[in-house]
Enzyme design. Structure first.
Site, mmCIF file in Angstrom:
data_model
loop_
_atom_site.group_PDB
_atom_site.id
_atom_site.type_symbol
_atom_site.label_atom_id
_atom_site.label_comp_id
_atom_site.label_asym_id
_atom_site.label_seq_id
_atom_site.Cartn_x
_atom_site.Cartn_y
_atom_site.Cartn_z
ATOM 1 N N ASP A 198 0.806 -1.240 -0.059
ATOM 2 C CA ASP A 198 -0.047 0.048 -0.070
ATOM 3 C C ASP A 198 0.824 1.255 0.072
ATOM 4 O OD1 ASP A 198 1.061 -0.405 2.575
ATOM 5 O OD2 ASP A 198 -0.844 0.467 3.447
ATOM 6 N N GLU A 199 2.272 1.243 -0.073
ATOM 7 C CA GLU A 199 2.935 2.465 -0.261
ATOM 8 C C GLU A 199 3.962 2.184 -1.363
ATOM 9 O OE1 GLU A 199 5.268 3.629 3.134
ATOM 10 O OE2 GLU A 199 4.962 1.676 4.057
ATOM 11 N N CYS A 577 28.154 -3.430 4.293
ATOM 12 C CA CYS A 577 29.024 -4.739 4.395
ATOM 13 C C CYS A 577 30.390 -4.515 4.040
ATOM 14 C CB CYS A 577 28.179 -5.341 3.074
ATOM 15 S SG CYS A 577 28.837 -6.800 2.611
ATOM 16 N N HIS A 595 22.265 -11.281 3.043
ATOM 17 C CA HIS A 595 23.186 -10.724 2.580
ATOM 18 C C HIS A 595 24.395 -11.291 3.101
ATOM 19 C CE1 HIS A 595 25.270 -7.401 -0.006
ATOM 20 N NE2 HIS A 595 25.963 -7.315 1.234
ATOM 21 N N HIS A 599 27.378 -13.865 0.870
ATOM 22 C CA HIS A 599 28.851 -13.676 0.849
ATOM 23 C C HIS A 599 29.782 -14.959 1.429
ATOM 24 C CE1 HIS A 599 29.304 -9.782 -0.826
ATOM 25 N NE2 HIS A 599 28.711 -9.232 0.155
#
Length: 660
Positions: A198-199, A577, A595, A599
């Site tokens: 909704d945004e 990172c 993430h 790696h």
């Protein structure tokens, strides 16, 4: 410093109960806050939720007291030093201000409730909530006048508003209307950012130029188009960056808009009196901490207390607070990225009924499979999220040897993860699939790529069985593996901050209070630094993992890893990172987890591909401390690492050639 609320009153205990349900939300401006707080307190008292909130409240109170003690210990010289640091950082941040872009944030008005009202006009004008007596997803504006809001248990909402009407959730319907709104957004910014169903954030700079229109005119035109396409209203905010645009969209809700000019003086005037809670990223806990420890209530007061913020917070946290005080936010358009995960979860009344839990698991597996098929995805890593009756959150993950997408395969592996936790009373189950069949470059991954489990051996370098001394997955081995992994990563004179999966300011866990456990690299030597805050229970020096949940026992041909929320990774300044520079704040729990997983897998694959071709089958690594030279023999005999607390990581691996 504001302490009236936190001190409470013996005759009014609810005043010290800092529940999220009493926080201001669009449509709740005239609500009797004390009445809502009292009812929530009375309805919650004695429940597991209440006990969990009290536990968190005690931790926050202790943290505030620790910060106040640290502030009191600052000398005039310390304060002067940190103020200079803050002033310099403010100048550096100010230099990054970009007033060349025009951002628009659009937010649908009470979206789920509005869709249900559109489908059933008889609900119009009546207090209504989407959800059940267990939990509410959205409340319309008529219900919000009574203090009813999203994420509130339905039985509390019914107490606040006896005439409240409940409507069951229908995500298929909401997704359909969300797709309609996004077609409109694409007309103004093809690369818009969808924040949720909704945004969305739109960079309308080019649209304003091409249509020779102002940001306000574009916002009005977009809102009109959304209404014509869907029959739903939305609110919009226009500003020079995404942070301010989101704040602006909440000002004239519902069905309104607010425009903040791209002018520094206008921005500073706007931000000066803005309550800090209006800023995205500052939640209940952070608001409480800043108010009671520093007396900070408005964004302008961030700058007035800049020296103290730099003294007591990490670099990334202090930068965020100073940026808020300056009205700075992101203005760049994020690069288009492949989807890293897909997930769903469901909340229900706490139960230990195994048949019910397995049925929920089956429903989630079916929904996840449908979503994956819709996007043409196949994944290898399945994560199960569990929230217990006492509000403890656990995650269990399994990485498979082959890619899956069918509900049958998903359910089979998810059932094994759940079975390992039984018996258990749960109130939420979630499921996430990641590590899809295409990597970050869009090229297919190799499903036959060997995994870490292929190189785990049960004996040590002396031939004795490791399992006889310490089970795989125990604190000793896990801790040693993380220590070795940490040592193998490039340091390059950066500050490495240990980070838990959750924002330390918003976490429901209770880490020990004290100094920040960071590691600094000076001339190649690792040293511990005395920071202002302890970000987590564990640190890089190898603290005991006495609270780590038991690992799930999984067959080697199906599972190669199992993790939970207490797994930890390395981030520069707890924000960026270390390996690729991508910025992910601590509140981005799932994104940071995936993430870091990516790696780690990438590193192991590269090392394997470069080393395997010269290795012989089943040959063990020889620890470097076993190799001696004549000069070393003349010295005092080196103590074997195998007799100490830790075992060398080489012990757990075997060498093999590519053809083995």
């Amino acid at each position: 410093m504001a302490k009236s609320e936190s001190s409470g009153d013996t005759g009014r205990p609810w005043q010290s109960y800092h529940t999220v349900y009493t926080n201001a939300k669009a449509g709740m401006e005239g609500v009797d806050k004390e009445k809502v707080q009292r009812i929530v307190y009375e309805m919650s008292k004695g429940s597991k939720y209440f006990e969990n909130e009290e536990r968190k409240e005690a931790y926050i109170k202790q943290k505030i007291e620790n910060m106040q003690d640290q502030i009191a210990k600052l000398t005039d010289a310390d304060i002067s030093h940190y103020q200079k640091v803050a002033d310099k950082r403010i100048l550096e941040l100010e230099a990054t201000r970009d007033l060349t872009r025009i951002w628009l944030h659009v937010d649908m008005d009470a979206f789920y409730a509005a869709v249900e009202t559109l489908s059933n006009p008889s609900l119009n004008g009546k207090p209504m909530a989407v959800g059940s007596m267990s939990m509410i997803s959205t409340a319309n504006y008529e219900a919000r006048r009574f203090g009813v809001r999203a994420a509130m248990p339905g039985f509390i909402a019914r107490k606040l508003c006896p005439e409240l009407i409940f409507v069951p959730v229908d995500f298929k319907k909401y997704t359909h209307y969300s797709d309609l709104t996004r077609k409109v957004f694409q007309n103004y910014d093809p690369n818009f950012m969808a924040a949720s169903l909704d945004e969305a954030y739109l960079d309308i700079t080019n649209a304003c130029y091409e249509r020779d229109a102002t940001g306000g005119e574009i916002a009005e035109e977009l809102r009109k188009s959304v209404y014509e396409e869907t029959g739903l209203t939305c609110s919009a905010g226009v500003g020079p960056n995404r942070l301010l645009a989101k704040v602006c969209s909440d000002i004239n809700k519902p069905n309104g808009q607010f425009v903040l000019p791209n002018d520094r003086m206008a921005v500073m005037a706007f931000i000066s009196s803005l309550p800090i809670r209006k800023i995205g990223g500052i939640g209940k806990v952070t608001e409480h901490l800043l108010r009671d420890a520093f007396g900070i209530v408005t964004c302008e007061e961030m700058l007035q207390n800049s020296g103290f913020l730099c003294a007591l917070f990490s670099r990334s946290s202090a930068d965020f607070f100073l940026s808020v005080g300056l009205g700075l936010g992101r203005t760049d358009t994020p690069e288009v990225k492949l989807r890293k995960s897909i997930s769903n979860e469901r909340t229900f009344s706490a139960t230990d009924d195994e048949a019910f839990l397995y049925q929920k698991l089956a429903d989630l597996a079916e929904m996840l499979s449908v979503d994956m098929k819709k996007e043409g995805l196949c994944g290898r890593t399945l994560t199960l999220k569990l929230k217990t009756a006492s509000f403890e959150v656990r995650t269990r993950a399994v990485t498979l040897q082959k890619y899956i997408f069918s509900s049958e395969d998903i359910l089979k592996h998810a059932s094994k993860l759940l079975k390992a936790e039984l018996p258990i009373s749960l109130r939420l189950i979630g499921m996430r699939m990641s590590q899809f069949s295409e990597d970050k470059d869009g090229t297919p991954s190799d499903p036959t790529q060997k995994t870490l489990s292929n190189f785990i051996v049960t004996g040590d370098a002396t031939g004795s069985n490791m399992d006889d001394r310490t089970p795989f997955g125990s604190d000793l081995k896990d801790e040693h593996f993380r220590t070795q992994l940490k040592a193998s990563l490039p340091i390059d004179n950066h500050k490495l901050c240990h980070s838990d999966f959750r924002d330390p300011l918003e976490s429901s866990e209770i880490p020990d209070a004290g100094n920040c456990n960071c590691i600094l690299s000076y001339d190649g030597e690792m040293k511990k630094c005395d920071g202002a805050l302890n970000k987590s229970k564990a640190n890089f020096e190898g603290s005991s993992l006495d609270n780590v949940d038991k690992r799930t026992s999984l067959p080697n041909d199906e599972a190669v890893s199992s993790s939970n929320q207490k797994e930890q990774y390395l981030w520069v300044d707890d924000y960026k990172c270390l390996l690729c520079g991508v910025e992910l704040p601590p509140s981005f729990v799932e994104e940071r987890q995936e993430h870091s997983d990516f790696h780690l897998a990438e590193r192991l694959q590269k090392e394997e591909s470069s080393n395997l071709r010269n290795l012989t089958p089943k040959q063990r690594f020889i620890p470097t401390d076993k190799i001696t030279s004549p000069s070393q023999n003349r010295r005092k005999k080196h103590k074997s690492s195998s007799t100490g607390k830790y075992l060398p990581i080489d012990t757990f691996f075997v060498k093999s050639n590519r053809n083995s």
